[in-house]
Motif scaffolding. Sequence first.
Motif, PDB file in Angstrom:
ATOM      1  N   ASN A 130      -2.420  12.812  -3.188  1.00 48.27           N
ATOM      2  CA  ASN A 130      -2.008  11.980  -4.318  1.00 48.27           C
ATOM      3  C   ASN A 130      -1.173  12.782  -5.308  1.00 48.27           C
ATOM      4  O   ASN A 130      -0.187  12.282  -5.854  1.00 48.27           O
ATOM      5  CB  ASN A 130      -3.236  11.402  -5.032  1.00 48.27           C
ATOM      6  CG  ASN A 130      -4.049  10.509  -4.116  1.00 48.27           C
ATOM      7  OD1 ASN A 130      -3.496   9.834  -3.253  1.00 48.27           O
ATOM      8  ND2 ASN A 130      -5.357  10.522  -4.273  1.00 48.27           N
TER       9      ASN A 130
ATOM     10  N   THR B  33       0.834  -1.199   0.000  1.00 45.50           N
ATOM     11  CA  THR B  33       0.000   0.000   0.000  1.00 45.50           C
ATOM     12  C   THR B  33       0.869   1.249   0.000  1.00 45.50           C
ATOM     13  O   THR B  33       0.626   2.189  -0.765  1.00 45.50           O
ATOM     14  CB  THR B  33      -0.914   0.017   1.240  1.00 45.50           C
ATOM     15  OG1 THR B  33      -1.669  -1.182   1.248  1.00 45.50           O
ATOM     16  CG2 THR B  33      -1.852   1.202   1.210  1.00 45.50           C
TER      17      THR B  33
ATOM     18  N   THR C 250      -5.247   1.992  -5.625  1.00 43.71           N
ATOM     19  CA  THR C 250      -4.366   1.057  -4.926  1.00 43.71           C
ATOM     20  C   THR C 250      -5.091  -0.255  -4.655  1.00 43.71           C
ATOM     21  O   THR C 250      -4.553  -1.340  -4.877  1.00 43.71           O
ATOM     22  CB  THR C 250      -3.893   1.678  -3.603  1.00 43.71           C
ATOM     23  OG1 THR C 250      -3.153   2.852  -3.910  1.00 43.71           O
ATOM     24  CG2 THR C 250      -3.020   0.717  -2.818  1.00 43.71           C
TER      25      THR C 250
ATOM     26  N   SER D 150      -4.433   6.745  -5.917  1.00 39.59           N
ATOM     27  CA  SER D 150      -5.414   6.990  -4.869  1.00 39.59           C
ATOM     28  C   SER D 150      -5.679   5.691  -4.104  1.00 39.59           C
ATOM     29  O   SER D 150      -5.232   4.620  -4.510  1.00 39.59           O
ATOM     30  CB  SER D 150      -6.715   7.487  -5.490  1.00 39.59           C
ATOM     31  OG  SER D 150      -7.279   6.441  -6.249  1.00 39.59           O
ATOM     32  N   ALA D 151      -6.439   5.806  -3.020  1.00 37.65           N
ATOM     33  CA  ALA D 151      -6.760   4.619  -2.223  1.00 37.65           C
ATOM     34  C   ALA D 151      -7.525   3.608  -3.069  1.00 37.65           C
ATOM     35  O   ALA D 151      -7.261   2.404  -3.007  1.00 37.65           O
ATOM     36  CB  ALA D 151      -7.577   5.018  -0.996  1.00 37.65           C
TER      37      ALA D 151
ATOM     38  N   ARG E 270       0.689   4.113  -2.830  1.00 39.98           N
ATOM     39  CA  ARG E 270       0.273   5.477  -2.473  1.00 39.98           C
ATOM     40  C   ARG E 270       1.413   6.468  -2.688  1.00 39.98           C
ATOM     41  O   ARG E 270       1.187   7.613  -3.066  1.00 39.98           O
ATOM     42  CB  ARG E 270      -0.217   5.546  -1.017  1.00 39.98           C
ATOM     43  CG  ARG E 270      -1.446   4.704  -0.691  1.00 39.98           C
ATOM     44  CD  ARG E 270      -2.662   5.010  -1.547  1.00 39.98           C
ATOM     45  NE  ARG E 270      -3.062   6.413  -1.545  1.00 39.98           N
ATOM     46  CZ  ARG E 270      -3.880   6.973  -0.666  1.00 39.98           C
ATOM     47  NH1 ARG E 270      -4.404   6.246   0.279  1.00 39.98           N
ATOM     48  NH2 ARG E 270      -4.193   8.249  -0.732  1.00 39.98           N
TER      49      ARG E 270
END
Lengths: 239, 242
Positions: free
Chosen positions: B73, A129, A142, A138-139, A133
């Motif tokens: 990000n 992760t 990912t 982005s989450a 990242r």
Amino acid sequence: MQDILDILRDYGLLLAVGQFPDGPIGGLALTLILAVTGLTVSFPLSVLIGVGRTSHHPAIAWTCTAFVTLVRALPLLMLIFWAYFVVPLIIGRTVSALTTVICALVVYETAYLAEVVRAAILALPKGQTEASRSLGLSASQTLRDVILPQALFNAIPSILNQFISLVKNTSVAYIISVSELTYSAYQINAQLMTKPLQVYLILAAIYFIICFSLSRLVRLVEKRIDASRKAPVAAGSAA
Amino acid sequence: MIVFDKVEKWYGSFHALKDVCETVAAGEVVVVCGPSGSGKSTLIRTVNRLEPIQGGRIAIDGRDIHGPSIDVNELRSHIGFVFQQFNLFPHLSVARNVMLAPMRVHRMPEKAAREAALALLDKVGLAHKADEFPPRLSGGQQQRVAIARALAMKPPVMLFDEPTSALDPELVGEVLTVMKQLAAEGMTMVCVTHEMGFAREVADRVIFMDAGAVLERAKPEDFFLRPQHPRATKFVSDIRHA
């Protein structure tokens, strides 16, 4: 022994496919249909719930945890009763026993599979992760590109194990007269009256053969996954 | 370019960074060293917000990166980060590891991303491994892929968190060669490392940390030959005898 062969000769087809093709499909075929449908429908739901359990958003995590905790604390049989009465209330019309069973199996299986998915996600190194990242993904990117492909692949043996227990769990459908394997055996026994031992021995043997074969398959898959971790060549050359 | 201003970091009751004030200029190569647990990894992890800070301010080109208006990000896509454990994605081929971020973050078409990836892999000497999977590579090769992966986003600054500490001794050189080449090209670099040779050859400055505080900053030759702080003296003598 002769009794068993006689029963198989007279009722083998009923055990295998029920009344089909003259009537509704049943027996072992229906058992497998229930299990496969249950797994197919519950799998995407369980990914959603399993991911939700690992969410940093408290409301999402709490809702998913509550669902899993609740369902896992209830016997499957009770879920079937509930589905029998609750599903018609929700959709406003009566539903077939078959639909009821599928709904109950899906709810039940989703809770257990969600835990499998969650465990597989948590088992990945944190560095995966962090690396993703750190690149600016982005989450959700990912999750889609880095976490889920690895976690779901690693979870294949556990998912197959859940499938084995799902095959056995379909037997409770008998309680609301869905003519799957156990119900077929029950009917045959009622007709013969005098041979319960033989009938239920056949029933046990069928479940055993199916589930034992599946568990051998799981071992095979586990070995292949282990091998692919040591030297992932097979997946490689064309990518 | 990077300014640390009175940075404070706590893990619960543990004071991990104490009043860190430091400036890294564009094009500068800074080596951060110190005993384990001294906060050096934590320090560079605050720069791309892998770790939050509890006090002070970190600015990159004048922007307060822990401020509320920062798109994390977007921020991270401009900072290359290389991990001690490489953290390559084992389910993706080497080329795909390098292509992933440009394709997802910059929406680069696959063909262009692959061409760019192959050029970067060539730069780190691994173009011939493009379609191999990471677990089949040696540690040194994996770390070079990780550097190529970070470079794929064309970051103006690269952070290295003990990039050679997990490597067998004979594999350290190939990674340092790539890092030296980057430094020679003018990349701004902050490296947590104990590689004295690397520090002396390419670093503009060495920062020594202990117990969360910066105790000494010096030119590499001064630091390794004439450390001033008693704990720096002990550290330098320890790594010489290691």
